[in-house]
Design a protein around this motif. Sequence first.
Motif, PDB file in Angstrom:
ATOM      1  N   ILE A 298      40.004   6.237  59.096  1.00 33.33           N
ATOM      2  CA  ILE A 298      40.431   5.153  59.662  1.00 33.33           C
ATOM      3  C   ILE A 298      41.899   4.878  59.085  1.00 33.33           C
ATOM      4  CG2 ILE A 298      40.348   2.642  59.141  1.00 33.33           C
ATOM      5  CD1 ILE A 298      37.258   2.586  59.022  1.00 33.33           C
ATOM      6  N   PHE A 299      42.217   5.350  57.789  1.00 35.39           N
ATOM      7  CA  PHE A 299      43.272   5.254  57.219  1.00 35.39           C
ATOM      8  C   PHE A 299      44.432   6.342  57.557  1.00 35.39           C
ATOM      9  CE2 PHE A 299      41.329   2.057  54.808  1.00 35.39           C
ATOM     10  CZ  PHE A 299      42.118   0.994  54.912  1.00 35.39           C
ATOM     11  N   LYS A 300      43.641   7.451  58.261  1.00 31.74           N
ATOM     12  CA  LYS A 300      44.313   8.652  58.725  1.00 31.74           C
ATOM     13  C   LYS A 300      45.066   9.511  57.279  1.00 31.74           C
ATOM     14  CE  LYS A 300      45.160   7.007  63.280  1.00 31.74           C
ATOM     15  NZ  LYS A 300      44.579   6.027  63.373  1.00 31.74           N
ATOM     16  N   ARG A 301      44.291   9.132  56.268  1.00 35.37           N
ATOM     17  CA  ARG A 301      44.559  10.239  55.167  1.00 35.37           C
ATOM     18  C   ARG A 301      43.410  10.087  54.111  1.00 35.37           C
ATOM     19  NH1 ARG A 301      48.761   5.877  52.115  1.00 35.37           N
ATOM     20  NH2 ARG A 301      48.310   7.229  50.197  1.00 35.37           N
ATOM     21  N   ASP A 302      43.664  11.094  53.065  1.00 32.07           N
ATOM     22  CA  ASP A 302      42.630  11.085  52.243  1.00 32.07           C
ATOM     23  C   ASP A 302      42.554   9.914  51.384  1.00 32.07           C
ATOM     24  OD1 ASP A 302      40.323  12.438  51.111  1.00 32.07           O
ATOM     25  OD2 ASP A 302      41.351  13.063  49.551  1.00 32.07           O
ATOM     26  N   VAL A 303      41.352   9.139  51.286  1.00 29.30           N
ATOM     27  CA  VAL A 303      41.226   8.103  50.186  1.00 29.30           C
ATOM     28  C   VAL A 303      40.420   8.192  49.233  1.00 29.30           C
ATOM     29  CG1 VAL A 303      41.965   6.464  52.233  1.00 29.30           C
ATOM     30  CG2 VAL A 303      39.640   6.968  51.653  1.00 29.30           C
ATOM     31  N   THR A 304      40.747   7.778  48.292  1.00 30.81           N
ATOM     32  CA  THR A 304      39.849   7.678  47.137  1.00 30.81           C
ATOM     33  C   THR A 304      38.902   6.389  46.811  1.00 30.81           C
ATOM     34  OG1 THR A 304      41.402   9.013  46.020  1.00 30.81           O
ATOM     35  CG2 THR A 304      39.912   8.065  44.660  1.00 30.81           C
ATOM     36  N   VAL A 305      37.727   6.595  46.659  1.00 29.94           N
ATOM     37  CA  VAL A 305      36.887   5.145  46.792  1.00 29.94           C
ATOM     38  C   VAL A 305      36.092   5.247  45.551  1.00 29.94           C
ATOM     39  CG1 VAL A 305      36.436   5.377  49.197  1.00 29.94           C
ATOM     40  CG2 VAL A 305      34.824   6.120  47.821  1.00 29.94           C
TER      41      VAL A 305
ATOM     42  N   GLU B 272      30.298  -3.464  45.617  1.00 28.37           N
ATOM     43  CA  GLU B 272      31.716  -3.260  46.053  1.00 28.37           C
ATOM     44  C   GLU B 272      32.092  -2.177  46.161  1.00 28.37           C
ATOM     45  OE1 GLU B 272      32.827  -6.149  47.630  1.00 28.37           O
ATOM     46  OE2 GLU B 272      32.056  -7.849  46.382  1.00 28.37           O
ATOM     47  N   LEU B 273      32.999  -1.747  47.554  1.00 30.23           N
ATOM     48  CA  LEU B 273      33.488  -0.716  47.532  1.00 30.23           C
ATOM     49  C   LEU B 273      35.136  -0.780  47.488  1.00 30.23           C
ATOM     50  CD1 LEU B 273      32.908   2.176  49.660  1.00 30.23           C
ATOM     51  CD2 LEU B 273      35.144   1.372  49.684  1.00 30.23           C
ATOM     52  N   ASP B 274      35.730  -0.130  46.579  1.00 27.09           N
ATOM     53  CA  ASP B 274      37.129  -0.172  46.592  1.00 27.09           C
ATOM     54  C   ASP B 274      37.644   0.938  46.872  1.00 27.09           C
ATOM     55  OD1 ASP B 274      36.765  -2.726  45.060  1.00 27.09           O
ATOM     56  OD2 ASP B 274      37.034  -1.894  43.199  1.00 27.09           O
ATOM     57  N   ILE B 275      39.026   0.822  47.583  1.00 27.90           N
ATOM     58  CA  ILE B 275      39.744   2.186  47.698  1.00 27.90           C
ATOM     59  C   ILE B 275      41.001   1.982  46.825  1.00 27.90           C
ATOM     60  CG2 ILE B 275      39.009   2.406  50.038  1.00 27.90           C
ATOM     61  CD1 ILE B 275      41.688   1.634  51.062  1.00 27.90           C
ATOM     62  N   GLN B 276      41.384   3.253  46.426  1.00 26.06           N
ATOM     63  CA  GLN B 276      42.833   3.369  45.591  1.00 26.06           C
ATOM     64  C   GLN B 276      43.743   2.534  46.557  1.00 26.06           C
ATOM     65  OE1 GLN B 276      44.137   7.239  43.954  1.00 26.06           O
ATOM     66  NE2 GLN B 276      43.392   6.175  42.136  1.00 26.06           N
ATOM     67  N   CYS B 277      44.633   2.005  46.025  1.00 27.11           N
ATOM     68  CA  CYS B 277      45.647   1.245  46.758  1.00 27.11           C
ATOM     69  C   CYS B 277      46.603   2.391  47.318  1.00 27.11           C
ATOM     70  CB  CYS B 277      46.641   0.399  45.724  1.00 27.11           C
ATOM     71  SG  CYS B 277      47.921  -0.416  46.361  1.00 27.11           S
TER      72      CYS B 277
ATOM     73  N   SER C 126      46.214  -3.494  39.858  1.00 25.07           N
ATOM     74  CA  SER C 126      44.878  -2.774  39.266  1.00 25.07           C
ATOM     75  C   SER C 126      44.688  -1.479  39.656  1.00 25.07           C
ATOM     76  CB  SER C 126      43.599  -3.628  39.698  1.00 25.07           C
ATOM     77  OG  SER C 126      43.444  -3.611  41.229  1.00 25.07           O
ATOM     78  N   GLY C 127      45.379  -1.223  40.811  1.00 21.77           N
ATOM     79  CA  GLY C 127      45.408   0.229  41.596  1.00 21.77           C
ATOM     80  C   GLY C 127      44.312   0.253  42.529  1.00 21.77           C
ATOM     81  N   TRP C 128      43.326  -0.790  42.626  1.00 25.12           N
ATOM     82  CA  TRP C 128      42.363  -0.735  43.734  1.00 25.12           C
ATOM     83  C   TRP C 128      42.360  -1.963  44.445  1.00 25.12           C
ATOM     84  CZ3 TRP C 128      39.325   3.599  43.813  1.00 25.12           C
ATOM     85  CH2 TRP C 128      39.299   4.392  42.608  1.00 25.12           C
ATOM     86  N   VAL C 129      41.916  -1.641  45.825  1.00 26.17           N
ATOM     87  CA  VAL C 129      41.855  -2.841  46.547  1.00 26.17           C
ATOM     88  C   VAL C 129      40.257  -3.028  47.167  1.00 26.17           C
ATOM     89  CG1 VAL C 129      42.677  -3.571  48.815  1.00 26.17           C
ATOM     90  CG2 VAL C 129      44.132  -2.631  47.602  1.00 26.17           C
ATOM     91  N   GLU C 130      39.790  -4.250  46.903  1.00 25.03           N
ATOM     92  CA  GLU C 130      38.503  -4.397  47.466  1.00 25.03           C
ATOM     93  C   GLU C 130      38.313  -4.173  48.785  1.00 25.03           C
ATOM     94  OE1 GLU C 130      36.551  -7.493  45.351  1.00 25.03           O
ATOM     95  OE2 GLU C 130      35.627  -8.325  47.186  1.00 25.03           O
ATOM     96  N   LEU C 131      37.330  -3.467  49.414  1.00 23.57           N
ATOM     97  CA  LEU C 131      37.477  -3.179  51.156  1.00 23.57           C
ATOM     98  C   LEU C 131      36.013  -3.683  51.524  1.00 23.57           C
ATOM     99  CD1 LEU C 131      39.343  -2.251  53.039  1.00 23.57           C
ATOM    100  CD2 LEU C 131      38.299  -0.005  52.979  1.00 23.57           C
ATOM    101  N   LEU C 132      34.985  -3.173  51.013  1.00 23.52           N
ATOM    102  CA  LEU C 132      34.055  -3.799  51.875  1.00 23.52           C
ATOM    103  C   LEU C 132      32.792  -3.679  50.953  1.00 23.52           C
ATOM    104  CD1 LEU C 132      32.027  -0.927  52.562  1.00 23.52           C
ATOM    105  CD2 LEU C 132      33.948  -0.569  54.308  1.00 23.52           C
ATOM    106  N   PRO C 133      31.835  -4.635  51.380  1.00 21.25           N
ATOM    107  CA  PRO C 133      30.478  -4.556  50.444  1.00 21.25           C
ATOM    108  C   PRO C 133      29.438  -3.668  51.149  1.00 21.25           C
ATOM    109  CG  PRO C 133      30.678  -6.537  52.058  1.00 21.25           C
ATOM    110  CD  PRO C 133      31.695  -5.545  52.014  1.00 21.25           C
ATOM    111  N   CYS C 134      28.592  -2.978  50.440  1.00 17.92           N
ATOM    112  CA  CYS C 134      27.465  -2.090  50.774  1.00 17.92           C
ATOM    113  C   CYS C 134      26.639  -1.771  49.913  1.00 17.92           C
ATOM    114  CB  CYS C 134      28.489  -0.823  51.211  1.00 17.92           C
ATOM    115  SG  CYS C 134      29.148   0.226  49.769  1.00 17.92           S
ATOM    116  N   GLY C 135      25.553  -1.000  50.263  1.00 16.70           N
ATOM    117  CA  GLY C 135      24.272  -0.838  49.317  1.00 16.70           C
ATOM    118  C   GLY C 135      23.476   0.013  50.050  1.00 16.70           C
ATOM    119  N   LEU C 136      22.274   0.153  49.040  1.00 19.76           N
ATOM    120  CA  LEU C 136      20.963   0.680  49.825  1.00 19.76           C
ATOM    121  C   LEU C 136      20.236  -0.515  50.337  1.00 19.76           C
ATOM    122  CD1 LEU C 136      19.678   3.447  47.216  1.00 19.76           C
ATOM    123  CD2 LEU C 136      21.502   3.654  49.452  1.00 19.76           C
TER     124      LEU C 136
END
Lengths: 768, 340
Positions: B237-244, B259-264, B278-288
């Motif tokens: 989606i972001f067209k680059r390697d992201v750290t989650v 809560e899944l965060d991606i590195q800013c 914080s270096g992190w941006v909250e992006l999406l909720p997820c889970g099992l």
Amino acid sequence: MKFSSSWLAEHIDGLNLAPAELGSLITIKTAECEGVEPHGAHFDHVVIARVLTSEPIPGTHLAVASVDTGRYGIKQVVCGAPNCRANLLTAYVPPGQLGVTNAKLRGVDSAGMLASSKELGISAEDEGIIEFAAGNPGDAIPGCSSDTIIEIDNKSLTHRPDLWGHHGMAREVSAITGRPLRPVAAELPSGPAPIAVTIADAKLCPRFSALRFENVTVQPSPLWLQQRLESVGLNPINNIVDVTNFVMADLAQPMHAYDAAKLNGGITVRPATDGESCPALNGTTYSLDPTVLVIADESGPVGIAGIIGGGPSAISASTTTILLEAANFHAASIRKTSTKLKLRTDASMRFEKSQDPANTVRALARAVALLEEVSPGIRLVGGVADVYYSLPPLAPIEFTLAWMQRKLGKADLTAAEVTAILTSLAFGVTEAAGQFTVTVPSWRATKDVSIKDDLVEEVGRMIGYGNLTPLPPLVPNTVPPLPPERAYLRGLRQLLTAQGYTEVYNYSFVNEAQAVELGLPIPDHVRVVNPIAQGQELLRTSLLPHIKRNINDNAREFESFRLFEIGKEIHDRGRELPEEIPHLAAVSFAKHGDGTASLFELKRLAGTIAVGCTLEPATAHAYEHPFRSAIVILRNEPIGRLFEFHPSAVETGRAAVLYLDLVKLQALRPETGKYRPLRRFPTSAFDLTVVAEPRELAGRVLHLIEPLAGPQALKVQYLYDYTSEKGRSMTYRITVGAADRTLTSDEVTATRAAIIAGLEATGLTVQS
Amino acid sequence: MIETLLSDLAAATQARIAAVTTADELETIRVEVLGRKGKLAEVSKDMGKLSPEQRGVVGKLLNAAKQSLEETLTTRQNAFAAAALAARLEREWLDLTVPAPGPGLGSLHPLTQIQAEIEDLFVSLGFTVLDGPEVETEFNNFDALNIPPDHPARDMQDTFWLSNGHLLRTHTSPVQVRGMKKLGPPLRMIAPGRVFRNEEVDASHEHTFYQLEGMMVDKDVSVAHLIYFMKTLLSAIFKRDVTVRLRPGYFPFVEPGFELDIQCLICNGTGCPVCKHSGWVELLPCGLVHPNVLRLGGIDPEEYSGFAFGLGLTRLVMMRYAIDDIRQLQGGDLRFLTQF
Ligand SMILES: [Zn+2]
């Protein structure tokens, strides 16, 4: 929820972490930390000072005081407090703290400030500067120190009743850091119950525990207690109430203290009766009904259970005996009452999260020790009144190590790791050969943890999800087709933008005025029961109200424009879910011109989208131009309308609209047919001019010619017309041919004659 | 003498041809001299009176004169034609820098664009795209997602309740329920769509926004799979390697929930105003997927497990285009919409 980091540290042996680091760890492992803020940093600099002299400044309410500050030497300070007097021990704030600077007041130099309790951020008390009974100039303010507040997002604590107090959060920190949690004293007095307690419904009130004290002195709390409460956003009131709040902020157990002298007889926890009311602590009297649970004495309600205490039995300066309540209430019932009374309190917020019934006596035990400290001479009367109904204990949770490994996707997870993590969180763990049996501590068992999947979270978060190696799922690699409706809508959108139309999104809501303007009957709409803003009353049964708004809004900016929306009409179907029907609205607007170009552009668009569609004149709606409105027909089915907005509906210019039902349209799309061989014999064509009334429809005449032309007619084409007040002459070209031969001129002439005869029979004239 | 006559005519005609200024004059000369009734034709008529010897000589002279005159004529005719064509072309000068008449290209709403992009991505990963209604039953929106009545989680989602007893869906998660019933296990599905929250609108809050629900159910789906999947997806989606990173988050329909965060992406994790340092941006909720949810979807949680996530399309659009006012997205203002 605010957590004081020094308060947390008091619960843990040897915790040595910067608060910011603690906040990050809590975020990663437990709940979202929203901020870490220093609190009371000035207590590192503010000192006790002795007023040496205090002389009024003439003509003002101010005094100039000379104070011995110890650490900072003798200072001259201008002070407005009425209690500033020689020999007073008070607080001195040096310049640079709390916004204080070296200043000149009424021409008098003032180096610093003497401060009230409120100015120091200890309590709301600001009657004068703070007074100390003991201490030496230069000492720090007793019981007050700088702190750091860790703010945790309440939403992320929704499922954790135990984390609504410092002790619970400290347990998490202990598990995260591996530092041991200090035990909390839980010694309760023994003796007869000091009051009779009756619970009407054990489901609504699983437990009610209480202690009675006499020889109570009501006075301000010591500064440490006031500052501690203030630091987590609770207001200090008096020593008794402050203890209840302190215990709540520590153990998450809300408590209430009654002036026992104001109670009449025993306590009953029961639903209110219709017509009962309760004057509450906050000065409001609440009208009650049987859905509201109350704490009542023999005279009536003395509190609304789990939400707020009653006013008349509140602790006052004259109180000498108290009844201290720690009870447990049904979460949903508290939530309902709190919503109904529009009253959310620190207590109701906690009870809503399903508090632990075992916690009531822990809280009472903690309060005993604190009350003895803040109200010297206080004495317990008897033992605990403790009424509760034992619930069957939660069955132990069983799972295997292999299952836990599969859930987390961590094959090298060991039984020892799992055991260590669960034990640190106070779960009871027995394990043999990878088979786990886990008992849940009472404060996690009310709702939060009941099945093995809940334990996956406990293990996972403490291991740290960052320590799991991402693993590609092993699944068959099949690519499903895009569902045909989606493919269709996507193609439609592409077509529309290629034709110059720009897509808008509009709300699903309309207001009544919008519906009325377009003649949409109000009762046909699904209605929003609880709109919080205007314009949200109804769900749209047509895209047109917002389309009309889009037209008028954009007409202020553009001379001409094209736009479209694909959205759902929502039609009420009573108790069933409404019918949601996707529609297309396309608009071509021009500020200048006679509007025909826009209408024909949209007609062409209709022909591109609904191939083979025809238009039939419609009875215009009130918002349509009465002579420019047509029904779009595809394979004999109406699928929508083409019209120009009535001049009264648009502020300026002309707006043509194509409005199509996309469900009908998709259903009527032609299927792919068989190829027809190319014609091998030449065709013939002839033109006919039909003369008719001035408002004869070209399409109607065309439809008359088609059947008259017979099976050899290949094409009937409208060419042009000439229209005057007297009449309308329309020229058509008819192409005829046969598949197996060239038609003779006699055959062609015969076809022509048949058409002319047929048209004349309907009263039309054909020009020769 | 016929020879003299011929040579005089030829010379005079050559001179006249040389003097013409228009193609019409040239044509007049051609008709006068070389036409069927022209002067050369007249000369050839007189040849009958000559002896056969003379006829041969004069015939040759006549042909030579005719050929020479025709050549000259053709040359001049060609010159005139070339000049005429050049003049026409020159007159046809056209300014191709003026705008083309008729409508320009319209544009798709940015939400449509991002949704299509993400749909394509998921389809390539084997996901089916499902739709759900905007008006949902209370059961599908809450109960089937393990949110019974009076559950505090209902407070987290301010709900529009409707006169027909139903509600406007507060999330795309009800499509999980519909999807499980429709597809059965194993399944991979996404469901993009419009959702509603009953709150006041301002530059950063909307009552109407777009989410994309995703769900995968199979044997032994784990947290490690979820992390892999989210990382792959978000990098695309972001067209680059992201750290989650995952951290605990509470959503009743998943267990464990994250809560899944991606590195800013602005500061690469070093801290900036966008990520509140914080270096992190909250992006999406997820889970099992919670076993209760699987069960209500007709799937045996002892046999299958799954993960689910909810991607905020509106938020993604705002991040991608740096849109600072969420209201623009449903404002219908073409000054805004034609930028995409
Ligand atoms: Zn950043």
